[in-house]
Design a protein around this motif. Structure first.
Motif, PDB file in Angstrom:
ATOM      1  N   TYR A  89       3.414  27.176 -25.723  1.00  0.00           N
ATOM      2  CA  TYR A  89       3.608  26.362 -26.918  1.00  0.00           C
ATOM      3  C   TYR A  89       3.869  27.274 -28.101  1.00  0.00           C
ATOM      4  CZ  TYR A  89       1.826  22.802 -23.861  1.00  0.00           C
ATOM      5  OH  TYR A  89       1.665  21.966 -22.797  1.00  0.00           O
ATOM      6  N   GLU A  90       4.739  26.818 -29.001  1.00  0.00           N
ATOM      7  CA  GLU A  90       5.084  27.589 -30.188  1.00  0.00           C
ATOM      8  C   GLU A  90       4.847  26.765 -31.442  1.00  0.00           C
ATOM      9  OE1 GLU A  90       8.647  30.414 -28.475  1.00  0.00           O
ATOM     10  OE2 GLU A  90       9.203  28.570 -29.510  1.00  0.00           O
ATOM     11  N   VAL A  91       4.551  27.476 -32.517  1.00  0.00           N
ATOM     12  CA  VAL A  91       4.381  26.862 -33.825  1.00  0.00           C
ATOM     13  C   VAL A  91       5.558  27.320 -34.678  1.00  0.00           C
ATOM     14  CG1 VAL A  91       2.925  26.771 -35.885  1.00  0.00           C
ATOM     15  CG2 VAL A  91       1.873  26.874 -33.615  1.00  0.00           C
ATOM     16  N   TYR A  92       6.208  26.365 -35.332  1.00  0.00           N
ATOM     17  CA  TYR A  92       7.337  26.670 -36.204  1.00  0.00           C
ATOM     18  C   TYR A  92       6.911  26.458 -37.654  1.00  0.00           C
ATOM     19  CZ  TYR A  92      10.391  27.002 -32.208  1.00  0.00           C
ATOM     20  OH  TYR A  92      10.979  27.402 -31.040  1.00  0.00           O
ATOM     21  N   PRO A  93       6.784  27.554 -38.406  1.00  0.00           N
ATOM     22  CA  PRO A  93       6.434  27.393 -39.822  1.00  0.00           C
ATOM     23  C   PRO A  93       7.529  26.602 -40.541  1.00  0.00           C
ATOM     24  CG  PRO A  93       6.191  29.687 -39.124  1.00  0.00           C
ATOM     25  CD  PRO A  93       6.880  28.954 -38.017  1.00  0.00           C
ATOM     26  N   PRO A  94       7.175  25.923 -41.624  1.00  0.00           N
ATOM     27  CA  PRO A  94       8.183  25.168 -42.373  1.00  0.00           C
ATOM     28  C   PRO A  94       9.380  26.055 -42.756  1.00  0.00           C
ATOM     29  CG  PRO A  94       5.995  24.718 -43.227  1.00  0.00           C
ATOM     30  CD  PRO A  94       5.850  25.827 -42.227  1.00  0.00           C
ATOM     31  N   SER A  95      10.544  25.496 -42.676  1.00  0.00           N
ATOM     32  CA  SER A  95      11.801  26.180 -43.037  1.00  0.00           C
ATOM     33  C   SER A  95      12.073  27.415 -42.192  1.00  0.00           C
ATOM     34  CB  SER A  95      11.793  26.559 -44.519  1.00  0.00           C
ATOM     35  OG  SER A  95      11.584  25.427 -45.305  1.00  0.00           O
ATOM     36  N   ILE A 103       6.463  30.877 -33.298  1.00  0.00           N
ATOM     37  CA  ILE A 103       5.400  31.853 -33.043  1.00  0.00           C
ATOM     38  C   ILE A 103       4.556  31.282 -31.916  1.00  0.00           C
ATOM     39  CG2 ILE A 103       3.418  33.057 -34.024  1.00  0.00           C
ATOM     40  CD1 ILE A 103       4.672  32.397 -36.813  1.00  0.00           C
ATOM     41  N   PRO A 104       4.377  32.041 -30.820  1.00  0.00           N
ATOM     42  CA  PRO A 104       3.553  31.512 -29.723  1.00  0.00           C
ATOM     43  C   PRO A 104       2.154  31.126 -30.208  1.00  0.00           C
ATOM     44  CG  PRO A 104       4.725  33.467 -29.022  1.00  0.00           C
ATOM     45  CD  PRO A 104       4.922  33.350 -30.518  1.00  0.00           C
ATOM     46  N   LEU A 105       1.728  29.928 -29.847  1.00  0.00           N
ATOM     47  CA  LEU A 105       0.415  29.432 -30.245  1.00  0.00           C
ATOM     48  C   LEU A 105      -0.684  30.396 -29.823  1.00  0.00           C
ATOM     49  CD1 LEU A 105      -1.408  27.187 -31.394  1.00  0.00           C
ATOM     50  CD2 LEU A 105      -1.291  26.085 -29.153  1.00  0.00           C
ATOM     51  N   ARG A 106      -0.600  30.927 -28.605  1.00  0.00           N
ATOM     52  CA  ARG A 106      -1.631  31.839 -28.110  1.00  0.00           C
ATOM     53  C   ARG A 106      -1.761  33.069 -28.998  1.00  0.00           C
ATOM     54  NH1 ARG A 106      -4.897  32.115 -24.080  1.00  0.00           N
ATOM     55  NH2 ARG A 106      -3.912  30.411 -22.961  1.00  0.00           N
TER      56      ARG A 106
END
Length: 122
Positions: free
Chosen positions: A92-98, A103-106
């Protein structure tokens, strides 16, 4: 007296607005998990119905439990097919706004203290 449907609607709206979460049989309803980067503003993921035994969670607890569940579902396995082996990786990845870079969640969790014991995030 407040009707049940008004309470249910208020709970669902609070989940959509990411103010609370809800847990049912180990499943957490809080942030929506997308298979692709969404082009809409992020919102919560309420269940279709609220049941009497559902547990309402504060947003921090809901996020913590959802992250733990997602990390438990990550996979890195080798699957033989014919005369070749294929690596199947789920993360799973997190995408910062804009940002178009995930970025991998782990890595975020590990950078902030890691995972403790029974799938608990510190």
């Amino acid at each position: 007296m407040i009707e049940d449907r008004h309470l249910t609607d208020a709970i669902k709206r609070a989940i959509l607005d990411l103010k609370i979460g809800l847990e049912r049989d180990g499943e957490v309803f809080f942030k929506k998990v997308y298979t692709e980067v969404p082009d809409v503003e992020e919102e919560g993921n309420p269940p279709s119905a609220v049941k009497p035994r559902d547990l309402i969670l504060p947003r921090e607890v809901a996020l913590h439990r959802q992250v733990c569940n997602l990390l438990k579902n990550e996979k890195d396995i080798i699957v033989p097919k014919g005369d070749k082996d294929y690596r199947i990786k789920t993360w799973y990845e997190v995408y910062p706004p804009s940002s178009s870079v995930g970025i991998p969640l782990r890595s975020i969790v590990e950078e902030n203290g890691g995972v403790q014991g029974e799938g608990r995030v510190r």
